[in-house]
Design a protein around this motif. Structure first.
Motif, short mmCIF file in Angstrom:
data_model
loop_
_atom_site.label_atom_id
_atom_site.label_comp_id
_atom_site.label_asym_id
_atom_site.label_seq_id
_atom_site.Cartn_x
_atom_site.Cartn_y
_atom_site.Cartn_z
N VAL A 134 -11.38 -32.43 -6.89
CA VAL A 134 -12.54 -31.58 -7.17
C VAL A 134 -12.18 -30.52 -8.20
CG1 VAL A 134 -14.11 -29.86 -6.18
CG2 VAL A 134 -13.65 -31.96 -4.94
N THR A 135 -10.97 -29.90 -8.06
CA THR A 135 -10.60 -28.87 -9.05
C THR A 135 -10.41 -29.50 -10.43
OG1 THR A 135 -8.46 -29.06 -7.96
CG2 THR A 135 -9.55 -26.98 -7.76
N ASP A 136 -9.82 -30.70 -10.48
CA ASP A 136 -9.66 -31.36 -11.78
C ASP A 136 -11.02 -31.63 -12.42
OD1 ASP A 136 -6.98 -31.28 -11.66
OD2 ASP A 136 -6.67 -33.40 -11.18
N ALA A 137 -11.96 -32.14 -11.61
CA ALA A 137 -13.29 -32.45 -12.14
C ALA A 137 -13.98 -31.18 -12.60
CB ALA A 137 -14.13 -33.17 -11.08
N ALA A 138 -13.86 -30.09 -11.78
CA ALA A 138 -14.51 -28.83 -12.13
C ALA A 138 -13.92 -28.26 -13.41
CB ALA A 138 -14.37 -27.83 -10.98
N GLN A 139 -12.59 -28.45 -13.59
CA GLN A 139 -11.98 -27.89 -14.78
C GLN A 139 -12.36 -28.67 -16.03
OE1 GLN A 139 -7.82 -27.86 -15.52
NE2 GLN A 139 -7.84 -25.70 -16.06
#
Lengths: 312, 242
Positions: free
Chosen positions: B81-86
């Motif tokens: 999720v953090t990778d996608a959000a970034q």
């Protein structure tokens, strides 16, 4: 794992991400209090007109039905037509401005790397000197300058005082009109890349193989560029890739300053007018662009550093 | 009372004038005192950046840190999720959140910036926790029977504060820049005096009255540069990796 399988896997993950982002946006846009019929029709519209308008856009269907329609549209018909300009499809509107934003982003990346690599080499080979300190402060300054100040100042200098470049506006086209927007957008990235590049080069220059290369009697420039810089490129590519989404987003301010059409401004207008199909198409375009570039960077790693094999 | 004049006091007899005794930095559109806008803008920038960074830091450190500490499937999901959000442009998300409300205020601005702000801290917290998780002192505490929550809050998280503080210092500057950009795009808190809207006004009058853009531009740049230099200094002292 073969390169092809890797590509397919990454492409599949990219499509999935784009789809998830679009779905999230669909939910968010339908959760908002404003109703498209309030924003798009003027106050004199009768209740009958309103009902007809809502029926035409299927706004009265239950949300799951609208979502099913949205998924069908996304896959089969490309999200349908714009609410505000029914003569255009949503993806048509995006396709009109997407090349302009992409050109700006690529030019900004080019500006940033062209500035950052020589500065990083300059600072890393002279640690602790005044040059090193100046590059350090300069790169922090590049990160601190707001583009909405730098842009107008550059216009004042190069278009008004010196008259070297065309004044920004709808008539300014071609490579010359891209110079100042690219500088404005690329300054921050140049600062980040210079700092990271200096750090990465300092580490690489301590490696034994650099001493070996020097001991072999290679010219210092060969050692720096062919041996040190090549290794330092790997962390720089990671940072450059992670910064790309910031660059695509930041482009909206630059586009506003230089009156260039672009994806960010199209998205802002679509949001303000509750033009749901166009807003969603913009989001899909952003997510897809980032996914494609990320894939390209993953492949570049293998080119730059043969030790990195394309792996699962 | 932050300044002698209100940043909203209109004085149509003195529009876009140079510095005088009554207006030390001159006036802007509608005869508004530039010094008052500058001071009230500083308060807005301070409030927004401190609140945004604190919320983002708390959410990011807890979410990213605890997921990495727990490991397994949760860690994998949070990392995804953090990778996608970034990978999605944060300004676009900020714009979307602010466009949802008809009249954005300071609270909306902080909320919009925090929606994207936590991601960076989650990544730093994750990296730090992965580095610390299997260290001897944590294993010793685990062998002594400390609960996972105690291990995380008493032993792992305190040792991860250095890099998080560095990130937060740079984050303060980034929020000041983001606030200016959003105000420039017409999405700032309309009722408050902000540096971004002063700069926007200044660029509109750049040829006649370059002073306005200069005042706002220098204020923003100096503030962000100050945070960046502090972050750099803190990194040298706190971050064990370099």
């Amino acid at each position: 794992m073969s390169t092809l399988a890797f590509l397919l896997r990454r492409a599949g993950a990219g499509v999935l991400t784009v789809f998830l982002v679009a779905s999230l946006c669909f939910v968010a846009l339908h959760a908002l209090p404003g109703d498209p019929s309030d924003v798009l029709l003027d106050e004199t519209a009768s209740a009958v007109d309103r009902a007809a308008f809502r029926a035409r856009l299927h706004l009265d269907d239950p949300l799951p039905a609208q979502y099913a329609r949205f998924v069908g549209d996304l896959v089969l018909r490309g999200l349908g037509r714009s609410f505000t300009h029914p003569d255009r499809t949503a993806f048509g509107a995006v396709a009109e401005v997407w090349p302009s934003t992409l050109a700006l982003a690529l030019a900004a990346v080019a500006v940033a790397w062209t500035l950052a690599i020589p500065l990083a080499l300059l600072a890393a080979t002279r640690p602790g000197t005044r040059t090193d300190a100046a590059v350090g402060v300069g790169s922090l300054l590049g990160m601190a300058l707001p583009s909405l100040w730098v842009g107008p100042l550059l216009v004042l200098l190069f278009c008004v005082r010196l008259g070297w470049l065309p004044f920004p506006g709808p008539d300014a086209v071609g490579p010359a009109a891209l110079v100042l927007p690219a500088l404005t957008l690329g300054a921050g990235l140049a600062g980040i890349l210079t700092r990271m590049g200096r750090g990465a080069l300092r580490e690489v220059l301590r490696e034994p193989y650099i001493a070996t290369a020097r001991a072999k009697g290679l010219a210092e420039s060969t050692v720096l560029i062919r041996h040190a810089l090549r290794s330092a490129l790997v962390p720089l590519l990671t940072v450059g890739g992670a910064q790309l989404s910031a660059l695509l987003g930041g482009a909206v301010v630059t586009e506003r300053i230089f009156e260039r059409p672009g994806l960010g401004l199209l998205f802002l207008d679509a949001l303000m007018q509750r033009d749901v199909p166009v807003a969603l198409a913009c989001v899909v375009a952003f997510a897809a662009t980032v996914a494609v570039v990320q894939l390209a960077i993953d492949l570049l790693y293998a080119v730059v550093d043969p030790r990195i094999r394309v792996a699962a | 009372m932050l300044s002698p004049r209100s940043p909203r006091a209109i004085d149509l007899a003195h529009v876009l004038e140079g510095p005088t005794a009554a207006h030390p930095l001159g006036t802007a559109d509608n005869g508004v005192d530039v010094l008052a806008v500058l001071l009230h803008g500083a308060r807005l920038a301070g409030e927004v950046s401190v609140a945004t960074v604190l919320i983002s830091l708390a959410v990011g450190a807890l979410l990213g840190g605890s997921a990495a500490f727990a490991g397994g499937r949760i860690a994998a999901v949070v990392a995804r999720v953090t990778d996608a959000a970034q990978s999605f442009p944060s300004v676009i998300v900020n714009m979307a959140v602010l466009a949802l409300v008809s009249r954005p205020g300071v609270v909306h601005l902080i909320a919009a910036l925090s929606v994207t702000g936590w991601v960076g801290y989650a990544r730093v917290a994750r990296a730090e926790v992965l580095r610390l998780r299997e260290r001897e002192f944590v294993q010793a505490a685990r062998a002594l029977g400390a609960s996972p929550a105690r291990l995380f809050f008493r032993h792992v998280l305190p040792n991860a504060t250095g890099p998080l503080v560095v990130q937060a210092t740079f984050g303060l500057g980034a929020v000041v820049l983001a606030e200016a950009s959003l105000s420039f795009l017409g999405l700032g808190p309309g009722a408050s005096a902000s540096w971004g809207s002063l700069l926007d006004q200044g660029t509109a009058h750049l040829l006649q009255t370059p002073r306005l853009a200069m005042v706002a531009g220098v204020a923003i740049t100096a503030t962000v540069l100050g945070f960046n230099l502090s972050g750099d200094w803190l990194r040298d002292r706190l971050d064990p990796r370099d």
